[in-house]
Enzyme design. Structure first.
Site, mmCIF file in Angstrom:
data_model
loop_
_atom_site.group_PDB
_atom_site.id
_atom_site.type_symbol
_atom_site.label_atom_id
_atom_site.label_comp_id
_atom_site.label_asym_id
_atom_site.label_seq_id
_atom_site.Cartn_x
_atom_site.Cartn_y
_atom_site.Cartn_z
ATOM 1 N N GLU A 147 0.716 -0.996 0.016
ATOM 2 C CA GLU A 147 0.246 0.423 -0.113
ATOM 3 C C GLU A 147 0.731 1.963 0.313
ATOM 4 O O GLU A 147 0.410 1.972 0.265
ATOM 5 C CB GLU A 147 -1.180 0.245 1.443
ATOM 6 C CG GLU A 147 -1.960 -1.221 1.239
ATOM 7 C CD GLU A 147 -2.746 -1.136 2.240
ATOM 8 O OE1 GLU A 147 -3.356 -0.365 2.824
ATOM 9 O OE2 GLU A 147 -3.100 -1.387 3.258
ATOM 10 N N THR A 148 1.869 0.827 -1.027
ATOM 11 C CA THR A 148 2.842 2.199 -0.445
ATOM 12 C C THR A 148 3.170 2.655 -1.593
ATOM 13 O O THR A 148 3.156 1.813 -2.289
ATOM 14 C CB THR A 148 4.391 2.064 0.496
ATOM 15 O OG1 THR A 148 5.011 0.436 -0.182
ATOM 16 C CG2 THR A 148 3.431 1.681 1.724
#
Length: 552
Positions: free
Chosen positions: A193-194
């Site tokens: 999620e980065t």
């Protein structure tokens, strides 16, 4: 873990903390802490359900994220709510082939969480494995794939620049033991999620490549292990070089309809086949005062659940997943957000059927089959039958039996995918025997007590969670013996099942859960014990979970 609405960067606190915690545990272990599995608890016979069968239909995945801190074995872990947890892994619906064991244990609560991990290894995992389900564990990309390795290699007295292929292999072994094999799981799930930079991607590529030699489609055991990649965005740098390492991509599109599914699938199709793209939705997490996903809201045909499940099936995607299984049916009302409440899992069960192509005709067949066998122990209201008949889609059929919420319908635990598989087992001889026993009892036969006892045992088994062909044959023979003895005024007949060992005892629907045993799912007149999958039984009977006619 993840959760994104419109923006790919926003995450729900509950899921993100759980994934990040995995990275924190790894880092802690590098400086001397260790993950202790502890003493394995003995299986409790009354807590273990029966029914062994392969899950899924062989081509479509359905995964659920199981929030471990809400399991009945965890008390007071990662919560400030006074309500008792209600769900166990025995409640996981049929048609699911992957369970993502998702956990966050705050510091100082490890002892309170340990009973879950003990039961996971001793009872839950063997039970789910017997159903053909794989269990994976979510790991934070940054915490484990990047920072975890940096910390680990430093403990070896080396730097990242000095790391060899052998070092990455040793770290992969460490990760697998720490998060997977130590608690009886089958695979790992990388939560991305980065937006890592090139240096971070270079590290994670090496770690993922090393892991892929041990688990997943490129390993020596592709059927027995699993390696997943899940994300909420279209930043593909961490995925592009290692796409072939994963079984499939789980795409978090919470709060979004199939328009987003189509766009994301197109992005990832440059790396993977569409059958390896699995979109997912979520239920409202308790205490979440920020996100409003509204994926599971009536009317059903206007919901994201219907839209995404239908799109996945129609466009031959890999299936579907849901997050926070235990919150199925909950809303964003103040009352729901402030409490833990039991669920009949109606949205998940319907999504399984919808995404795997169950037809409306088959859904009604399954519902009526369930009502027929339950009617021996619990009267079926005429209204329930009428509502099933009048249903125009899968959700309406399931709602007719389950109700909209817990204790709102005829049954709290009806499972349409499981029930459809049971329709392949011929119970005609058994029900004929029950009818004959009823007629004799009505006529006042000599040995009323013995026949009543035999009949009661049989119908209780028939109305249990599930049964096999061998069970039905045994019950039929036992009841016919009791009938013959009653008619002849003979001595006390043998009780049903008395000649068998390790058989599932008769129980209430989803209440008595006999210990898992290797059952015989087909009987050919021999004593050869065989274990058949639900899918195999359905094929042999000419019944399929797939659409006989177009889905509702």
């Amino acid at each position: 873990m993840h959760c994104s609405q419109g923006s790919e960067g926003r995450s729900s606190i509950g899921r993100k903390l759980a994934a990040v915690a995995a990275g924190m545990v790894t880092t802690a272990m590098m400086v001397g802490c260790s993950l202790t599995v502890g003493t394995v608890a003995n299986a409790q016979e009354e807590d273990s359900p029966v029914v062994e069968s392969q899950e899924g239909n062989g081509s479509k995945h359905f995964m659920v994220y199981y929030r471990a801190w809400r399991d009945v074995t965890m008390k007071g872990v990662n919560t400030d709510l006074p309500d008792d947890n209600w769900i166990s892994m025995y409640d996981i619906p049929y048609g699911i082939d992957v369970v993502n064991v998702f956990s966050y244990v705050p510091s100082g609560q490890e002892a309170a969480a340990q009973p879950f991990y003990d039961k996971l290894k001793s009872d839950y995992a063997p039970y789910l494995h017997a159903r053909g389900i794989k269990l994976v564990r979510g790991l934070d990309y940054g915490g484990v794939m990047v920072n975890g390795f940096k910390t680990w290699i430093a403990q070896q007295g080396k730097s990242v620049d000095d790391a060899t292929e052998s070092d990455y292999g040793a770290y992969a072994d460490h990760v697998i033991e720490t998060y997977m094999t130590s608690v009886g799981l089958d695979g790992l799930d990388i939560d991305m999620e980065t937006h890592p930079d090139a240096a971070q991607v270079a590290i994670s590529d090496q770690v993922i490549t090393a892991l892929a030699k041990r688990i997943g489609p490129k390993s020596d055991n592709p059927e027995g292990t699993m390696f997943l990649y899940d994300t909420n965005g279209s930043y593909t740098a961490p995925f592009a070089n290692v796409a072939d390492c994963f079984d499939y991509v789980a795409y978090q599109q919470y709060g979004s309809d199939s328009n987003r599914t189509a766009k994301a699938a197109a992005t990832y199709e440059q790396f993977i086949d569409s059958t390896k793209f699995v979109p997912g939705l979520t239920f409202p997490e308790e205490g979440d005062m920020n996100n409003r996903w509204n994926d599971a809201t009536e009317p059903y045909l206007d919901s994201h659940f219907y839209d995404v499940a239908s799109y996945s099936y129609d466009h031959n995607l890999g299936g579907m997943f849901v997050y926070a299984l235990d919150r199925d049916g909950r809303t964003y009302s103040d009352d729901d957000l402030a409490h833990i409440k039991p669920s009949n899992l109606i949205w998940t069960k319907t999504a399984i059927a919808q995404s795997q192509g169950m037809s409306l005709e088959n859904a009604k067949q399954a519902a009526n089959h369930f009502l027929d066998r339950m009617s021996y122990t619990k009267d079926v209201p005429a209204e329930t039958r009428q509502t099933v008949a009048a249903a125009t889609n899968l959700y309406e059929v399931n709602k007719a039996v389950l109700g909209a919420d817990w204790n709102d319908g005829y049954s709290n635990t009806y499972d349409p995918t499981l029930e459809l598989s049971l329709t392949s087992i011929d119970t005609t001889a058994l029900t004929n025997a029950i009818d004959k026993a009823d007629a004799l009892l009505a006529d006042g036969v000599t040995d009323t007590d013995m026949l009543t006892e035999a009949r009661s045992a049989v119908v209780t088994g028939l109305a249990g969670k599930a049964y096999t062909e061998a069970d039905v044959a045994s019950w039929t023979a036992s009841l016919n013996t009791a009938i013959t003895a009653a008619m002849a005024g003979n001595s006390k007949p043998q009780k049903p099942g008395a000649d068998e060992t390790n058989k599932p005892g008769p129980g209430q629907e989803s209440v008595d859960r006999p210990k898992v045993t290797t059952g015989r799912l087909a009987s050919t007149g021999s004593d050869v014990a065989v274990v058949l999958s639900v899918a195999t039984m359905m094929v042999l009977a000419g019944i399929s979970v797939f659409a006989v006619r177009r889905r509702g």
